[in-house]
Design a protein around this motif. Structure first.
Motif, PDB file in Angstrom:
ATOM      1  N   ASP A   1       0.881  -1.263   0.187  1.00 21.88           N
ATOM      2  CA  ASP A   1      -0.015  -0.007  -0.073  1.00 21.88           C
ATOM      3  C   ASP A   1       0.839   1.521   0.005  1.00 21.88           C
ATOM      4  O   ASP A   1       0.468   2.198   0.335  1.00 21.88           O
TER       5      ASP A   1
ATOM      6  N   PHE B   1      -4.710  -1.702   6.230  1.00 21.43           N
ATOM      7  CA  PHE B   1      -3.639  -1.956   5.853  1.00 21.43           C
ATOM      8  C   PHE B   1      -2.578  -1.883   7.101  1.00 21.43           C
ATOM      9  O   PHE B   1      -1.505  -2.595   7.024  1.00 21.43           O
ATOM     10  N   ASN B   2      -2.662  -0.889   7.916  1.00 23.84           N
ATOM     11  CA  ASN B   2      -1.742  -0.596   9.037  1.00 23.84           C
ATOM     12  C   ASN B   2      -1.984  -1.781  10.170  1.00 23.84           C
ATOM     13  O   ASN B   2      -1.224  -1.351  11.090  1.00 23.84           O
TER      14      ASN B   2
ATOM     15  N   GLU C   1       1.491  -2.103   4.470  1.00 17.92           N
ATOM     16  CA  GLU C   1       1.015  -0.587   4.609  1.00 17.92           C
ATOM     17  C   GLU C   1       2.236   0.084   3.944  1.00 17.92           C
ATOM     18  O   GLU C   1       2.196   0.937   3.021  1.00 17.92           O
TER      19      GLU C   1
END
Length: 350
Positions: free
Chosen positions: A212, A255-256, A280
Motif C-alpha cells: 500500500d 492496511f496498517n 502498509e
C-alpha cells in the motif's frame, strides 16, 4: 593426517547436505515475472531479462522460471512461443509431479491465470498429462488490470490529452517515453484484464500479497482507483471481482493492522482468490526485495493448497494508545524483522 582430512571432508559434506535440505521445499517453485517496460522500447533478451527481474531475493530460491516478452500479447505469441513450450517441457519431464507453486509478480498474475485456464486442455490435446499446480502466490497481482495501462494506451492512441502530469506518471512507470510497441499493455487495461480467462475451471488457490506504499514519488497514484502500491490498485492486488476505490483486502483489518470495520474494503473476490498478507509500507517493487519495509498484517492467516498442505502465518495483537483512543492491531510474527518475500517463502510447505 589423511584420515583426519577424510573425516573433515565427510563432516563438511554432511553440513552442506543439511543446509541444502533446510532450504529445499516440498513443491517446485516456478516464478512468473511481471511487465518489463524497457522491452517496449528495446526488445532485448527475454531469458536474460527474466532472470534479472528476480535478482535480490527469489532468484536463488526457485526451481524454474516462465519468461515472456512484454512487447507481445498474452493470447498471441506469449502463449504460443513462450508459455506452451515451457508447459510442454514441464509435463514431459514430470516436473510438477511433486506439485508446483507459481510465484507471480504484477502482470505475472494475469499470465498465470491464462495458464491455469488453458494448460489442461493444451497438454491433453498433445497427449500429455496436465500439470499439478497446487497454488499460486500472487505478489502485487495485476490480474484485475492497472489504470496506468489504460492511460498509456489512451495516450498512444491519441484519445487522452497529453499533459505534464500524465507525462510524469507514465515516464516514471515505464522508465522512458512511450514507443510504438504496446504489447501486453493492451492486456493490462482494466477491462481487458478482467475479461481474460476470468473463470478457470481449476480450483487452484490464488493467495494474494499486497502493498500500500506508493512508488515514483506518488506521481502515478492519482490515476489509480482506491489504495494502490504505485502500479496496481487494491481492487486488483487483493483479487477483487470488480474495479472500485477499495481501501483494504479485509472488512475487519486496515492496511496498517488496525482491527476495525473497513467500510471501503473489497466486497467480493474472483473465484479462489484469497488475500493473505497486507503491508502498509510495501510498494509494488519492494514486495520482492529482501529488505523489511514495515510490519505486515494478515487479511487471512491460513489457507490450504489444492493438495491439502496448510499455508499458515502466526499472528499477534498489540494495543496502542490510551483510554478511549486505544486501538488493537494485528501483526504477523517476524514481520518487524523479515521482508514480505521472506515471510512468503518461509510459509511454503517444507
Amino acid at each position: 593426517m589423511n584420515a583426519i582430512k577424510h573425516v573433515a571432508a565427510i563432516a563438511a559434506l554432511g553440513l552442506t547436505l543439511c543446509s541444502t535440505a533446510a532450504l529445499s521445499k516440498e513443491h517446485k517453485i516456478v516464478l512468473i515475472h511481471g511487465l518489463q517496460p524497457l522491452q517496449l522500447i528495446s526488445d532485448g533478451d527475454v531469458t536474460a531479462s527474466g532472470q534479472d527481474y528476480w535478482k535480490g531475493y527469489w532468484d536463488n530460491l526457485s526451481d524454474a522460471l516462465i519468461d515472456w516478452p512484454s512487447y507481445e500479447r498474452i493470447e498471441g505469441k506469449i502463449a504460443t512461443d513462450y508459455l506452451w513450450p515451457k508447459l510442454k517441457s514441464f509435463s514431459q519431464s514430470n516436473f510438477c509431479d511433486p506439485g508446483c507453486i507459481f510465484v507471480t509478480h504484477s502482470t505475472g498474475d494475469l499470465v498465470a491465470r491464462y495458464i491455469i485456464d488453458n494448460q489442461e486442455t493444451w497438454l491433453e490435446n498433445a497427449g500429455l498429462a496436465p500439470l499439478n499446480i497446487v497454488a499460486t502466490f500472487d505478489i502485487a497481482g495485476a490480474g484485475g488490470g492497472s489504470e496506468l495501462a489504460d492511460l498509456a494506451v489512451s495516450v498512444a492512441q491519441g484519445t487522452e490529452t497529453w499533459t505534464f502530469v500524465i507525462e510524469a506518471a507514465l515516464e516514471a512507470w515505464l522508465g522512458g517515453d512511450l514507443g510504438d510497441e504496446m504489447g501486453v499493455l493492451h492486456d493490462l487495461k482494466v477491462n481487458n484484464a478482467r475479461q481474460l480467462a476470468p473463470l478457470p475451471d481449476a480450483r487452484i488457490p490464488r493467495l494474494r500479497f499486497v502493498g500500500d506504499a506508493t512508488e515514483y514519488l506518488g506521481v502515478t497514484s492519482p490515476f489509480i482507483k482506491g489504495n494502490d502500491d504505485g502500479v496496481v490498485g487494491t481492487h486488483s492486488s487483493c483479487g477483487g471481482n470488480r474495479q472500485a476505490r477499495f481501501g483494504s483486502c479485509s472488512s475487519q483489518i486496515a492496511f496498517n493492522g488496525k482491527i476495525a470495520n473497513q467500510n471501503n474494503a473489497v466486497s467480493g473476490f474472483m473465484p479462489y482468490h484469497y488475500p493473505m498478507l497486507m503491508g502498509e509500507k510495501y510498494s509494488h517493487g519492494s514486495l520482492l526485495e529482501p529488505r523489511q519495509a514495515g510490519k505486515v498484517t494478515a487479511a487471512s492467516n491460513q489457507q490450504n493448497t489444492l493438495s491439502g498442505e496448510s499455508i499458515h502465518f502466526d499472528t499477534y495483537t498489540k494495543t496502542s494508545g490510551w483510554w478511549i483512543w486505544k486501538s488493537n492491531y494485528l501483526y504477523v510474527e517476524n514481520s518487524a524483522s523479515d521482508s514480505m518475500s521472506t515471510l512468503i517463502y518461509d510459509a511454503m510447505p517444507n
